[in-house]
Design a protein around this motif. Structure first.
Motif, short mmCIF file in Angstrom:
data_model
loop_
_atom_site.label_atom_id
_atom_site.label_comp_id
_atom_site.label_asym_id
_atom_site.label_seq_id
_atom_site.Cartn_x
_atom_site.Cartn_y
_atom_site.Cartn_z
N THR A 458 -65.32 36.67 44.25
CA THR A 458 -65.24 35.53 43.34
C THR A 458 -63.99 35.65 42.47
OG1 THR A 458 -67.65 35.39 43.25
CG2 THR A 458 -66.42 34.22 41.55
N THR A 505 -70.55 33.06 38.50
CA THR A 505 -70.08 31.73 38.12
C THR A 505 -69.84 31.72 36.62
OG1 THR A 505 -70.52 29.34 38.28
CG2 THR A 505 -72.36 30.75 37.71
N LEU A 557 -73.89 28.89 41.20
CA LEU A 557 -73.10 27.74 40.80
C LEU A 557 -73.64 27.18 39.51
CD1 LEU A 557 -74.27 24.71 42.90
CD2 LEU A 557 -74.85 27.00 43.65
#
Length: 583
Positions: A458, A505, A557
């Motif tokens: 990420t 996230t 998310l």
């Protein structure tokens, strides 16, 4: 007119200098013709009568005519007479006054320059904020305005009993960052449990604490990718059987839908009739990555066989199909390498993809061909993105061809590195190696092999502070880094050691970092301080709907407007795929 006024104010030399600079432009300018004269009011009859005589002189040379007027003014003023006298017809025919001449010019310009009412901008801003509150774009503002918080003031009711007087807190909204600040909302005793940012007067952004919605797929069908639509009114899932589904049906009150209340457990069929007819968007292999264009009209999907499709969300129509975008040996198998990440360019004309062939590629949607290839990683590309950089970020002004801002590409790979590329030439600008320690080596920077490295899964770019990104490897640490490679903050759990971060996230306001760990918990970090703000202990169990589950979370998310986070897994040991939305 301006040159004549300069001379009238005594700035004769400046008037001559201005005339020399503008003489060529003035000579090309045609005089006012009959159409303009007819539009003059009846009060300007004197101007109409003397216009023909002035026009004849101006047709020879407009700059020469202005020079003669300035010369006549200089001669008149130098003769020692009254300094306020003007030559005949200095500003216009029939000894037109200065203000009258200005009024005439403004009338001519008003036909070509639109006039906006006063305070038009403030009115438009107010209307836009009201509309976004109505549609749910500012849900936090609505909720705070409706809430009432108790005060220490007390008053007696009719029965003689005392009751607390309640009032709403003072609130303000930051249109740039989208933060809601509460000033003096309540006493410190009642809100000691609030976060450090809220206690210091910072933005109020709730941390989810319970499961609100659960999306369940059919048996032996698992979610491989998911994302929220930019307007927040839908959630898109890509499954292992190649189906692409959009969830989020507006709740109804009678026959009218409530746009601000979305039921994410239902397929969105009210404005997407193709889903109502079971005509879903579909590819032949698992959907590993998806992205939506900035205007929210197109959806790009990438599959495990190397194919990329671009869809129109409104009608589900296939706009483009790019086959074998990565890899493809050309042997007995016609499949390409799996595409693991995809993103639209800011203008929506190009696609950026990364795959298992260790390359990142850019494709043009008009030509349906590869434009650039970013080659240099030693393992899979897990994430890729466009970012607009300033020269001070990582390159000098000469390296960026004299441009103050330019488009760059950032990629994160399983080889443990983050690379920054020039978006035009595809040349590498920086290679960033986070200090990820392994059991075999204290650092991976000195070894060419990628066996001992930790995969970076990420990379999230932040708008505040600018020019920074959150880098999350499969390790027990996450990093806030600048695009030049400097480490600004390190995020480490304070309850246990040795766990690995699986997915991450960031909240839209860049206040919280949500990280899912391999022990089944979700850790919430304060991005500014690096401290653990909250731990969701049964996160994995609630996401998969099974107590004691040991599977790993595949993706996290965050909703673009609400304080919602969603988690899912593609573990094939489960009976069916499930995505849980926390509120």
């Amino acid at each position: 007119m301006a040159i004549l006024e300069l001379a009238d104010r005594g700035e004769v030399e400046l008037a001559y200098a201005t005339l020399r600079m503008c003489s060529e432009m003035l000579d090309k300018t045609l005089p006012v013709h009959g159409d303009d004269v007819d539009n003059i009011d009846e009060d300007d009859v004197e101007w109409k009568q003397g216009r023909h005589q002035e026009t004849v002189g101006m047709m020879t040379s407009r700059s020469g005519d202005i020079e003669r007027r300035i010369t006549a003014l200089s001669s008149l003023r130098s003769s020692g007479t009254d300094s306020l006298l003007l030559p005949t017809n200095y500003y216009g025919p029939s000894n037109q006054a200065q203000q009258k001449r200005r009024h005439f010019i403004s009338k001519l310009l008003s036909k070509h320059v639109p006039e906006a009412p006063m305070q038009r901008l403030s009115s438009l801003l107010q209307q836009s904020v009201k509309y976004q509150c109505l549609t749910g774009a500012f849900p936090a503002v609505q909720k705070l305005f409706q809430d009432q918080i108790g005060d220490d003031n007390e008053e007696e009711d009719g029965g003689g009993k005392k009751k607390k007087k309640r009032k709403s807190p003072e609130k303000k909204f930051d249109l740039v960052l989208g933060n809601v600040n509460m000033v003096g909302s309540s006493s410190d005793k009642k809100h000691k449990h609030k976060s450090s940012a809220a206690r210091e007067g910072g933005s109020v952004e709730r941390i989810p604490s319970r499961v609100k919605y659960c999306i369940r797929l059919g048996k032996k069908s698992y979610i491989e990718s998911a994302l929220f639509l930019p307007d927040g009114k839908g959630l898109v899932t890509g499954s292992s059987d190649g189906f692409i589904e959009i969830w989020g049906e507006p709740s109804t009150s009678g026959d009218e839908p409530i746009q601000s209340d979305i039921d994410y457990e239902k397929l969105r069929t009210s404005d997407l009739p193709y889903q109502k007819n079971d005509e879903l968007m579909m590819q032949d292999a698992s959907i590993l990555a998806m992205d939506v264009s900035h205007d929210g009209t197109m959806l790009a999907s990438a599959s495990s066989d190397g194919n990329v499709c671009v869809w129109k969300i409104a009608d589900g129509r296939l706009l483009r199909k790019l086959e074998r975008t990565h890899g493809g040996s050309g042997g007995s198998s016609n499949q390409g390498c799996a595409v693991t990440c995809i993103q639209f360019s800011p203008d929506g004309s190009k696609l950026l993809t990364g795959g298992h062939d260790s390359t990142c590629r850019e494709f043009g949607l008009l030509s349906s061909r590869m434009i650039k290839e970013f080659r240099g990683h030693k393992s899979y590309i897990n994430c890729c993105s466009y970012v607009i950089l300033s020269n001070s970020s990582i390159v000098t002004l000469s390296e960026s061809s004299g441009e103050r801002n330019f488009l760059a590409v950032v990629t994160g790979s399983a080889d443990g590195s983050v690379r920054v590329w020039d978006g035009r030439s595809a040349e590498p600008l920086r290679e960033i190696l986070p200090p990820i320690s392994t059991s075999q080596n204290s650092s991976i920077h000195d070894v060419d092999s990628i066996v001992s490295s930790r995969s970076i899964h990420t990379v999230v770019h932040l708008h505040s502070p600018p020019g920074t990104m959150v880098v999350v490897p499969r390790s027990d640490k996450a990093f806030l880094m600048s695009l030049s490679g400097s480490i600004l903050q390190t995020y480490v759990r304070d309850d246990v050691q040795g766990t690995e971060f699986l997915a991450a996230t960031v909240s839209p306001s860049n206040q919280w970092l949500y990280v899912s760990a391999d022990d089944g918990k979700c850790i919430v970090f304060d991005l500014n301080t690096g401290k653990v703000e909250k731990i969701l202990r049964s996160f994995t169990e609630d996401c998969v709907g099974k107590s004691g589950a040991t599977c790993e979370i595949s993706g996290l998310l965050h909703h673009p407007h609400h304080s919602f986070i969603a988690g899912y897994t593609n573990d094939k040991t489960l009976k069916r795929g499930m995505l849980s939305i926390w509120k």
